[in-house]
Design an enzyme around this catalytic site. Structure first.
Site, mmCIF file in Angstrom:
data_model
loop_
_atom_site.group_PDB
_atom_site.id
_atom_site.type_symbol
_atom_site.label_atom_id
_atom_site.label_comp_id
_atom_site.label_asym_id
_atom_site.label_seq_id
_atom_site.Cartn_x
_atom_site.Cartn_y
_atom_site.Cartn_z
ATOM 1 N N ASN A 445 4.142 7.924 13.217
ATOM 2 C CA ASN A 445 3.454 6.277 13.111
ATOM 3 C C ASN A 445 4.073 5.359 13.918
ATOM 4 O OD1 ASN A 445 1.134 6.998 11.519
ATOM 5 N ND2 ASN A 445 1.925 6.029 9.614
ATOM 6 N N ASN A 469 -0.177 2.369 13.468
ATOM 7 C CA ASN A 469 0.700 2.613 12.113
ATOM 8 C C ASN A 469 -0.008 2.375 10.746
ATOM 9 O OD1 ASN A 469 2.772 2.895 10.286
ATOM 10 N ND2 ASN A 469 3.841 0.886 10.804
ATOM 11 N N SER A 470 -0.749 3.264 10.197
ATOM 12 C CA SER A 470 -1.536 3.443 9.070
ATOM 13 C C SER A 470 -1.065 4.686 8.212
ATOM 14 C CB SER A 470 -3.099 3.571 9.530
ATOM 15 O OG SER A 470 -3.932 3.640 8.377
ATOM 16 N N ASN A 472 -3.291 5.830 6.258
ATOM 17 C CA ASN A 472 -4.328 6.795 6.438
ATOM 18 C C ASN A 472 -4.158 7.913 7.173
ATOM 19 O OD1 ASN A 472 -6.140 5.272 4.452
ATOM 20 N ND2 ASN A 472 -6.549 3.840 6.253
ATOM 21 N N ASP A 492 11.679 12.101 2.861
ATOM 22 C CA ASP A 492 12.795 11.453 2.087
ATOM 23 C C ASP A 492 12.888 12.223 0.751
ATOM 24 O OD1 ASP A 492 10.599 10.314 0.558
ATOM 25 O OD2 ASP A 492 11.423 8.424 1.029
ATOM 26 N N ARG A 520 1.727 10.808 -12.678
ATOM 27 C CA ARG A 520 1.522 9.510 -12.770
ATOM 28 C C ARG A 520 0.543 9.372 -13.875
ATOM 29 N NH1 ARG A 520 6.030 9.738 -10.903
ATOM 30 N NH2 ARG A 520 6.622 8.343 -9.339
ATOM 31 N N PHE A 577 -1.048 -1.893 2.848
ATOM 32 C CA PHE A 577 -0.217 -0.788 3.434
ATOM 33 C C PHE A 577 0.396 0.134 2.233
ATOM 34 C CE2 PHE A 577 3.284 1.146 5.772
ATOM 35 C CZ PHE A 577 2.625 1.279 6.951
ATOM 36 N N ASN A 578 -0.585 0.619 1.324
ATOM 37 C CA ASN A 578 -0.388 1.201 0.270
ATOM 38 C C ASN A 578 -1.377 1.812 -0.290
ATOM 39 O OD1 ASN A 578 0.934 1.769 -2.404
ATOM 40 N ND2 ASN A 578 2.148 0.040 -2.421
ATOM 41 N N ASP A 581 -2.424 7.426 -1.636
ATOM 42 C CA ASP A 581 -2.570 8.634 -2.687
ATOM 43 C C ASP A 581 -3.592 8.483 -3.820
ATOM 44 O OD1 ASP A 581 -0.657 6.720 -3.390
ATOM 45 O OD2 ASP A 581 0.930 7.617 -4.000
#
Length: 657
Positions: A445, A469-470, A472, A492, A520, A577-578, A581
């Site tokens: 990205n 930088n996405s 998506n 990570d 979740r 930027f979140n 998911d």
């Protein structure tokens, strides 16, 4: 659970001879063979997209009502454009080899078990099948009888009759070839290669003038290609090919040539990672070549060696515990001295002084004594646990799990940038060794991309550099991905390969769902709350799976994410930027009335970003607030998630508890 592929209590037991399986290869020539997974052949019935080796295992045979510990020594025979595979199957009841046969109607892609072709009171292997004068013959290895026997097919392929004992010599892994007007036998006697010749397969046979000749034992059927004869041989680890340059009753010469088959790179996690000693190649009516090879992930004697080491460690631990008891005075240690030993009283005096000195220095009532005794006790417990692990913990391989006895592969995809390169190198090194990983795709990205050759990887690594930088980009359609399954896994996250393989199995059984490792729970009524796993477990349910560690159907998932209906959601993802998911979970839930998420509990998982300080979502509270806003926004567009709760522990496999 079985010792090898996991699901029959009679078959697939640990065997000191190994855990052999059989794989299929295809190519334009016998020197360009590639494993079946490289052909990208799909099988919807077993959710194998693509089909991967091994195609025959102990489980394949055991499921057909004939228990087997392993399968090996495959030989092909073509009749009426149907492929038949004859192979050795180790019977766990008699602990002897039987000859079984399977049939393929699609040039070796799928195999149907037909049954036992030959069973004797002694061990059988290496079922060499050939045609002579319009009859089909089998020459198995039954060297335990001390002779070489030829069987004729009475009702092919399951009924055979002993035709003749053609040689009173216990040759091993024997083959017959016709070269010019002469028939030649190649076989091993006490580890040495021998050649015999005759005018007929029935003999009489004459030994070669240079017996034993210099050469490795046979490793399959010799073959003719472009006018040259080639002999297959093995060195107990890999199959080799030798071009036969001279073959006469008085002389023999062979030269090794490159076989062209890549060696496995994943060690014990690969079905043939430790050794392979057999290959048979045949030319199909289409002009293509097919090959079958056996392979094993462990070496001969692995079971006994692990048990010997384990028992030795347990005895060592017991000795340490005995010493602790002696130091505490709980155990009296008597040293028997022979009556004829001179100065016996002096020896006893020295022994008593030694015991007194040790006990004074290791006094359990003093700090140093308590420390030494505690240390020895801990060491003994650790040694004993390791000993039991050696005996009962298996061979250390993290094997794939079959679905309907078939195996498959998936693509691993990670999204990252330059600040996390050290994470990525460790990630690639670890996950590339997992059995079912075919390729690793790195979505780059930001920053200067690395060279794929910089990674220590057992599979190809491809760097896909993005223009923007996405988040998506994680789900951007990629026509270069060949597998149906994609594991989206953050760079990570470190888990063991066995957890990854279990997740892949569950996805293959539920390919229409998001199958992942981090559940979740979204709760309502508004304001909607994004809840962590701890809260989800407290309320015994989840309705979302994080896509930082999830198996997806790349065709379905990528198409949904980049559809016109998802455009507004993608804009929100770029804005905050979140929540990429979160959006994927909404798109799946909106596309089906059935459950769309499945959880697989990992044995352990490590977040390596905690050690580097480059976590994307470092501030948990701020991260959760942003996700709460995303929930509200996506609910307005795509409908809710709160009524899609799935309970923990509902599956019979127990992997979701």
């Amino acid at each position: 659970m079985s010792a090898y592929y996991g699901y029959n209590s009679m078959g697939c037991q640990e065997d000191n001879e190994g855990s052999w399986g059989i794989g299929v290869y295809f190519g334009n020539s016998p020197f360009s063979l590639k494993p079946i997974e490289d052909m990208n052949i799909w099988d919807n019935r077993s959710a194998a997209w693509p089909i991967a080796n091994p195609v025959l295992t102990c489980a394949s045979v055991t499921d057909s009502a004939f228990p087997s510990n392993y399968v090996a020594d495959p030989f092909l025979y073509t009749k009426d454009d149907i492929l038949y595979m004859f192979f050795k199957s180790k019977n766990p009841i008699t602990m002897q080899g039987d000859i079984r046969v399977a049939r393929s109607m699609d040039d070796g892609v799928t195999w149907e078990q037909l049954g036992v072709a030959l069973n004797e009171d002694w061990h059988l292997s290496h079922p060499y099948v050939f045609e002579y004068n319009r009859h089909i013959y089998m020459m198995p290895d039954g060297s335990g009888k001390g002779d070489l026997r030829l069987y004729r097919a009475v009702d092919f392929p399951l009924k055979w009759k002993l035709e003749k004992i053609i040689l009173e010599r216990s040759l091993v892994d024997t083959v017959i070839i016709q070269h010019k007007e002469t028939y030649w036998i190649f076989g091993s006697y006490h580890g040495n290669l021998e050649i015999w010749y005759s005018r007929s397969p029935f003999g009489p046979w004459t030994p070669h003038k240079r017996n034993p000749v210099l050469g490795l034992p046979n490793g399959g059927r010799p073959f003719n290609y472009n006018g040259n004869f080639y002999r297959l041989a093995h060195d107990n680890e890999r199959v080799h090919v030798f071009k036969i340059e001279v073959l006469t009753p008085y002389s023999y010469k062979e030269v090794e040539v490159d076989i062209g088959v890549e060696n496995p790179t994943k060690g014990r996690n690969t079905w043939n990672g430790a050794r392979s000693h057999h290959l048979d190649v045949q030319r199909l009516s289409s002009g293509k070549w097919v090959g079958v090879a056996d392979g094993d992930r462990i070496h001969f004697g692995d079971v006994i060696s692990r048990r010997v080491v384990g028992c030795g460690l347990i005895v060592t631990a017991g000795s340490v515990i005995f010493v602790i008891g002696w130091l505490l005075g709980l155990v009296k240690w008597f040293i028997p001295f022979a009556h004829n030993v001179k100065n016996k009283n002096s020896l006893l005096l020295i022994w008593e002084r030694l015991k007194l000195r040790v006990r004074l220095n290791v006094n359990p009532n003093r700090f140093i004594g308590k420390f030494v005794i505690s240390f020895l006790l801990i060491v003994s417990v650790v040694i004993m646990c390791v000993g039991f692990w050696y005996i009962y913990g298996g061979n250390g391989a993290e094997k794939p799990y079959p679905v309907d006895t078939r195996f498959s592969q998936f693509t691993l995809l990670a999204m990252t940038y330059d600040a996390r390169i050290w994470n990525l190198k460790m990630y690639v090194n670890h996950y590339s060794r997992c059995a079912s990983v075919r390729e690793i795709v790195v979505v780059w990205n930001k920053g200067n991309p690395p060279d794929p050759n910089d990674f220590d990887s057992a599979v190809p690594v491809r760097i896909r550099v993005e223009k923007q930088n996405s988040l998506n980009n994680r789900f951007r359609p990629d026509p270069l991905i060949k597998t149906k399954a994609v594991l989206e896994l953050d760079d990570d996250i470190m888990m063991n390969c066995d957890d990854i393989e279990r997740g892949f199995k569950i996805w293959r059984e539920n390919p229409e769902r998001l199958v992942g490792f981090y559940p979740r729970l979204v709760t309502g009524p508004p304001p909607l709350m994004y809840r962590p796993e701890k809260h989800a477990r407290k309320h015994n349910g989840y309705n979302m799976i994080l896509t930082g560690a999830v198996f997806i159907d790349r065709e379905v998932a990528f198409e949904r994410y980049w559809s016109k209906e998802a455009e507004a959601g993608r804009e929100t993802v770029d804005e905050v930027f979140n929540c990429e998911d979160v959006l994927m979970n909404f798109l799946y839930a909106n596309g089906s009335r059935d459950p769309t998420v499945e959880y697989v509990k990992p044995k352990w998982a490590i977040d390596t970003s905690k050690f580097s300080g480059v976590a994307i979502s470092g501030n948990t509270q701020a991260h959760y607030r942003v996700r709460g806003k995303c929930l509200e926004e996506f609910t307005k567009i795509y409908g809710g998630l709160t009524d899609r709760k799935v309970e923990f522990g509902r599956r019979a496999d127990g992997w979701d508890r």
